[in-house]
Write an enzyme that holds these catalytic residues in place. Structure first.
Site, PDB file in Angstrom:
ATOM      1  N   TYR A 161      -3.404 -11.140   9.545  1.00 12.99           N
ATOM      2  CA  TYR A 161      -3.838 -10.652  10.799  1.00 12.99           C
ATOM      3  C   TYR A 161      -4.528 -11.723  12.016  1.00 12.99           C
ATOM      4  CZ  TYR A 161      -2.953  -6.798   8.048  1.00 12.99           C
ATOM      5  OH  TYR A 161      -2.297  -5.980   6.928  1.00 12.99           O
ATOM      6  N   HIS A 212      -6.664  -7.337   0.299  1.00  3.63           N
ATOM      7  CA  HIS A 212      -6.837  -5.919   0.045  1.00  3.63           C
ATOM      8  C   HIS A 212      -6.113  -5.690  -1.457  1.00  3.63           C
ATOM      9  CE1 HIS A 212      -6.976  -5.856   4.657  1.00  3.63           C
ATOM     10  NE2 HIS A 212      -7.948  -5.113   4.416  1.00  3.63           N
ATOM     11  N   HIS A 233       0.726  -1.314   0.186  1.00  6.46           N
ATOM     12  CA  HIS A 233      -0.097   0.002  -0.032  1.00  6.46           C
ATOM     13  C   HIS A 233       0.664   1.386   0.159  1.00  6.46           C
ATOM     14  CE1 HIS A 233      -3.680  -2.249   0.594  1.00  6.46           C
ATOM     15  NE2 HIS A 233      -3.314  -2.835   1.604  1.00  6.46           N
TER      16      HIS A 233
END
Length: 432
Positions: free
Chosen positions: A301, A175, A138
């Site tokens: 996560y 993502h 990102h």
């Protein structure tokens, strides 16, 4: 005679897992230590070349990132951040991307691993290079984003472009791989393909199937937006169909594969139903193209599942089937109560109808049809690997403070395993 085994280089530095984003932050770099110890417990290290990456120099990071941003990351500390409110806002440091102890060193290690991996592939000293600490997709040129500070993937791809006319980037994180796509949005020398959850309320909110690149890069960004609950069968079928067509059309010289594990079922931030076997099936498929392959981690996560996933995928890259019962290791208690390696798919409702997936596939194939043939690149001189000044230790003035670079060269960590009589002689790479 059986074909020769792939030579696999694996990069790891124990310090990368020691940083702490904060108590309530979902990113836990400790997952990297867990992964490494699981890899060791299955004795996979004996089948690979293990290297400690060099810490990337600011000048290397500035090959993509702005020099002022790199300098700020280098300078900021938890104790001084209150003095830099304006800069923190400008560089997007804060809740998602906190300032923590040893932040810059953390960035140097994970980026150094991806740079070293790319250079070893370029030098043909390995066929596959693994850096599970990398994959922070990102980060933007001038700012942090989504727990990512330095975009190691962009740096690794830039390195591969010195030797390869075309590089394919594939992202299976839940993502969207927005930072990598944005970096190469206007060029046909990198094709980015991202499979991700897409929706207005889901970070980063980008990655619509209609976003296909611009100017010279038109049709060279491919997005596969998915809805909650996609399962192994739907995901792997779509993945194989699209990636097979991409490789056939684009003819890449090297592949970078980001294996974010937050696309697994049960992830703290994810919403897919993938089992580890489904996720690993994508890795297995990409490996079959027999192209120079750089593999990184990414999101993930629920840390025990991240460790399981990347260990299984290390096995896949080594053509090694792993027993389901996890061997004893330093983090064994995290794998209770069943101590098994594989995790099943989830049972969220699959909102991806066959019609929806078929529509996405048709749109992607249409984009690929617009590429007449793999783009060529004019011959040019290969830029050198970065020249990093080394120091003649014999000429150092003993009264001067020893530089961090030299101190790093002399370190042998007790908690890392490197085969060989003397770690610093053959299996540790401390610099270039």
């Amino acid at each position: 005679m059986p074909p020769p085994k792939d030579r696999i280089a694996y990069f790891y530095d124990g310090d990368v897992g020691n940083v702490y984003f904060g108590q309530n932050h979902p990113m836990k770099p400790h997952r990297l230590c867990m992964t490494h110890h699981l890899v060791l417990s299955y004795e996979l290290h004996k089948k690979m070349e293990i290297y400690r990456p060099h810490k990337a120099y600011p000048v290397e990071l500035a090959q993509f990132h702005s020099a002022d941003y790199v300098e700020f990351l280098h300078r900021i500390t938890p104790d001084t951040q209150h003095l830099f409110a304006t800069d923190l806002a400008r560089y997007n440091l804060g809740e998602d991307c906190p300032v923590f102890e040893n932040l810059f060193e953390f960035c140097q290690i994970y980026a150094g691993g991806t740079l070293d991996a790319a250079r070893r592939l370029n030098n043909q000293s390995c066929d596959i290079a693994i850096n599970w600490a990398g994959g922070l997709h990102h980060a933007k040129k001038c700012e942090a984003s989504g727990f990512c500070y330095i975009n190691d993937l962009v740096l690794g791809i830039l390195e591969l472009l010195k030797y390869h006319a075309r590089v394919l980037y594939i992202d299976i994180d839940v993502h969207h791989g927005d930072g990598v796509e944005e970096a190469f949005y206007f060029t046909d020398r990198v094709m980015t393909v991202s499979f991700h959850k897409y929706g207005d309320l889901f970070f980063p909110g980008t990655g619509d199937v209609k976003n296909i690149g611009e100017r010279e890069g038109r049709y060279y960004a491919i997005n596969v937006p998915l809805k909650d609950g996609i399962d192994d069968a739907s995901f792997t079928r779509l993945f194989k169909t699209i990636i097979a067509k991409v490789v056939e059309t684009y003819l890449p010289g090297a592949i970078v594969l980001q294996c974010g594990a937050d696309s697994l079922a049960g992830d703290r931030l994810g919403c897919f139903n993938l089992s580890i076997e489904g996720h690993a099936e994508c890795v297995k498929f990409v490996k079959k193209f027999n192209l120079p392959l750089l593999v990184t981690g990414g999101g993930g996560y629920t840390k025990e599942n991240v460790a399981r996933c990347w260990t299984v995928e290390t096995g896949v890259l080594l053509d090694t089937e792993l027993p389901n019962e996890i061997p004893d290791n330093e983090y064994i208690k995290y794998f209770a109560p069943d101590y098994s390696l594989k995790i099943q798919g989830g049972n969220l409702e699959n909102l991806n109808s066959k019609t929806y997936l078929s529509t996405i596939k048709v749109q992607v194939m249409e984009s690929l049809r617009c590429i007449q043939h793999a783009p060529g690149v004019q011959l040019q001189e290969v830029p050198p690997d970065f020249y990093i000044p080394d120091f003649d230790e014999d000429e150092q003035n003993p009264d001067e403070r020893i530089s961090q670079h030299i101190r790093d060269k002399n370190i042998q960590r007790e908690d890392e395993y490197y085969d060989g009589d003397n770690d610093n002689d053959h299996n540790v790479e401390d610099g270039l």
